[in-house]
Scaffold this active site. Structure first.
Site, PDB file in Angstrom:
ATOM      1  N   ASP A 143      -6.260  -0.260   6.688  1.00 23.65           N
ATOM      2  CA  ASP A 143      -7.436   0.463   6.187  1.00 23.65           C
ATOM      3  C   ASP A 143      -8.264   1.025   7.334  1.00 23.65           C
ATOM      4  OD1 ASP A 143      -7.108   0.030   3.299  1.00 23.65           O
ATOM      5  OD2 ASP A 143      -7.211  -2.071   3.891  1.00 23.65           O
TER       6      ASP A 143
ATOM      7  N   LYS B 144      -7.623  -4.900   7.065  1.00 21.91           N
ATOM      8  CA  LYS B 144      -6.643  -4.726   6.003  1.00 21.91           C
ATOM      9  C   LYS B 144      -7.115  -5.431   4.736  1.00 21.91           C
ATOM     10  CE  LYS B 144      -2.288  -5.175   6.733  1.00 21.91           C
ATOM     11  NZ  LYS B 144      -2.091  -4.060   5.777  1.00 21.91           N
ATOM     12  N   GLY B 145      -6.415  -5.138   3.635  1.00 21.88           N
ATOM     13  CA  GLY B 145      -6.752  -5.817   2.380  1.00 21.88           C
ATOM     14  C   GLY B 145      -7.339  -4.908   1.331  1.00 21.88           C
ATOM     15  N   GLY B 146      -7.288  -3.581   1.599  1.00 25.53           N
ATOM     16  CA  GLY B 146      -7.763  -2.644   0.583  1.00 25.53           C
ATOM     17  C   GLY B 146      -6.995  -2.806  -0.726  1.00 25.53           C
TER      18      GLY B 146
ATOM     19  N   ASP C 127       3.547  -2.220   8.389  1.00 27.49           N
ATOM     20  CA  ASP C 127       2.524  -2.292   7.335  1.00 27.49           C
ATOM     21  C   ASP C 127       1.503  -1.171   7.545  1.00 27.49           C
ATOM     22  OD1 ASP C 127       0.979  -3.182   5.224  1.00 27.49           O
ATOM     23  OD2 ASP C 127       0.688  -5.208   6.005  1.00 27.49           O
TER      24      ASP C 127
ATOM     25  N   GLU D 175       0.000 -10.478   3.974  1.00 27.04           N
ATOM     26  CA  GLU D 175       0.263  -9.546   5.082  1.00 27.04           C
ATOM     27  C   GLU D 175       0.018 -10.218   6.434  1.00 27.04           C
ATOM     28  OE1 GLU D 175      -0.782  -5.306   2.857  1.00 27.04           O
ATOM     29  OE2 GLU D 175      -2.379  -6.416   3.842  1.00 27.04           O
TER      30      GLU D 175
ATOM     31  N   LYS E 107      -7.594   6.704   9.387  1.00 26.18           N
ATOM     32  CA  LYS E 107      -7.784   5.247   9.535  1.00 26.18           C
ATOM     33  C   LYS E 107      -8.353   4.852  10.898  1.00 26.18           C
ATOM     34  CE  LYS E 107      -5.970   4.711   5.448  1.00 26.18           C
ATOM     35  NZ  LYS E 107      -4.760   4.027   5.115  1.00 26.18           N
TER      36      LYS E 107
ATOM     37  N   GLY F 162       0.825  -1.210   0.000  1.00 23.22           N
ATOM     38  CA  GLY F 162       0.000   0.000   0.000  1.00 23.22           C
ATOM     39  C   GLY F 162       0.854   1.253   0.000  1.00 23.22           C
ATOM     40  N   SER F 163       0.195   2.407  -0.083  1.00 22.41           N
ATOM     41  CA  SER F 163       0.917   3.665  -0.269  1.00 22.41           C
ATOM     42  C   SER F 163       1.717   4.081   0.969  1.00 22.41           C
ATOM     43  CB  SER F 163      -0.065   4.770  -0.663  1.00 22.41           C
ATOM     44  OG  SER F 163      -1.077   4.908   0.316  1.00 22.41           O
TER      45      SER F 163
HETATM   46  C1  5RP Z   1      -3.141  -3.751   1.397  1.00 27.24           C
HETATM   47  C2  5RP Z   1      -3.366  -3.157   2.733  1.00 27.24           C
HETATM   48  C3  5RP Z   1      -2.852  -1.779   2.960  1.00 27.24           C
HETATM   49  O1  5RP Z   1      -2.002  -1.783   4.047  1.00 27.24           O
HETATM   50  C4  5RP Z   1      -4.019  -0.888   3.236  1.00 27.24           C
HETATM   51  O2  5RP Z   1      -4.906  -0.972   2.125  1.00 27.24           O
HETATM   52  C5  5RP Z   1      -3.580   0.556   3.462  1.00 27.24           C
HETATM   53  O3  5RP Z   1      -3.120   1.106   2.264  1.00 27.24           O
HETATM   54  P1  5RP Z   1      -2.679   2.629   2.187  1.00 27.24           P
HETATM   55  O4  5RP Z   1      -1.448   2.771   3.002  1.00 27.24           O
HETATM   56  O5  5RP Z   1      -2.433   2.858   0.701  1.00 27.24           O
HETATM   57  O6  5RP Z   1      -3.825   3.472   2.695  1.00 27.24           O
HETATM   58  O7  5RP Z   1      -3.924  -3.736   3.615  1.00 27.24           O
HETATM   59  O8  5RP Z   1      -3.728  -5.015   1.311  1.00 27.24           O
END
Ligand code: 5RP
Length: 262
Positions: free
Chosen positions: A92, A102-104, A89, A111, A129, A34-35
């Site tokens: 979401d 998580k899992g977006g 990590d 993960e 979040k 993720g970002s």
């Molecule tokens: C990916 C995830 C990411 O950690 C979650 O989606 C957060 O992403 P971001 O840092 O872009 O908001 O669980 O599966």
């Protein structure tokens, strides 16, 4: 300069930078997806290239693996690592007990395996979040493609007995075709709005044939580091029951990672 970043990217960046303080030479480190995690990978890459940090890393997605290699981090498999000192990590959602959705990005299966194989899981996030109750973010459930319609029906039936406020289930798409995870599976997103008992829900979902893993992380996360657009970072450690606030001088902080991020 970090002032060139939007407030949300600045928040993610300083959370990631704060998390890099947990990393020491010799560690085996799980890299999230993720970002926000991407900022962390870039911070670590800088430490490897400029400061001689020596680590081995296990990425949680193909995308993170590519980024890690680009920035100079040595990547190994989880089986080669056997166990990790720490995983950092994104998330979401997180609640007051540091339980997560998580899992977006569809990477929650790897993960969860990586975080569970770590002494400590540190989550990095921006302040959006934080939730009182998990469930506003649709809960991702990774399912095998075979019989996905049946698995979906079984999930919908199981939700009838659960303490949730919505029961819509949608197949995650990538344009006109189903989204496929790094493990070759599909993702069902559960639009639950409110999850009254996340532990029970996670257990029930994982009993359904066809379900590989759900995106609820219960009692896995130890520390949440939350960045804000004004340069403030909160570090909450649930194992020590401590909360610390760090103020970054966002006017002075060089954004050495901006080029890589673009
Ligand atoms: C990916 C995830 C990411 O950690 C979650 O989606 C957060 O992403 P971001 O840092 O872009 O908001 O669980 O599966």
């Amino acid at each position: 300069m970090t002032t060139g970043l939007s407030p949300i990217e600045l928040a993610k960046f300083i959370a990631a930078k704060q998390a890099s303080e947990y990393i020491e030479s010799g560690m085996k480190v799980g890299l999230g997806s993720g970002s926000t995690s991407a900022w962390f990978v870039q911070c670590l890459g800088e430490m490897v290239r400029e400061n001689g940090l020596k680590i081995k890393a296990v990425p949680t997605s193909e995308h993170t693996a590519e980024l890690a290699e680009v920035v100079g981090i040595e990547v190994i498999t989880l089986d080669a690592a056997k166990w990790l000192d720490i995983t950092v990590d994104g998330t979401d959602e997180y609640d007051a007990n540091l339980n997560l959705i998580k899992g977006g990005g569809g990477a929650h299966l790897r993960e969860k395996i990586v975080a569970t194989a770590s002494d400590r899981m540190v989550v990095i996030a921006d302040a959006t979040k934080k939730v009182d109750t998990l469930g506003a973010f649709p809960l991702p459930v990774e399912v095998i493609p075979f019989g996905v319609g049946i698995t979906r029906n079984l999930i919908e039936e199981a939700l009838i007995g659960m303490d949730v406020m919505g029961r819509d289930v949608s197949l995650r798409m990538d344009g006109d075709t189903p989204f496929i995870t790094d493990e070759g599976n599909m993702v069902l997103d559960l639009h639950l709005k409110h999850i009254g008992n996340p532990r029970q829900l996670g257990f029930v979902l994982n009993q359904i044939p066809g379900v590989v893993e759900n995106g609820l992380f219960i009692d896995i996360c130890d520390v949440v580091i939350v960045g804000r657009g004004d340069g403030k970072v909160t570090v909450r450690d649930i194992t020590n029951n401590t909360a610390e606030v760090v103020q970054y001088d966002v006017q002075q902080e060089d954004n050495i990672f901006l080029e890589v991020a673009e």
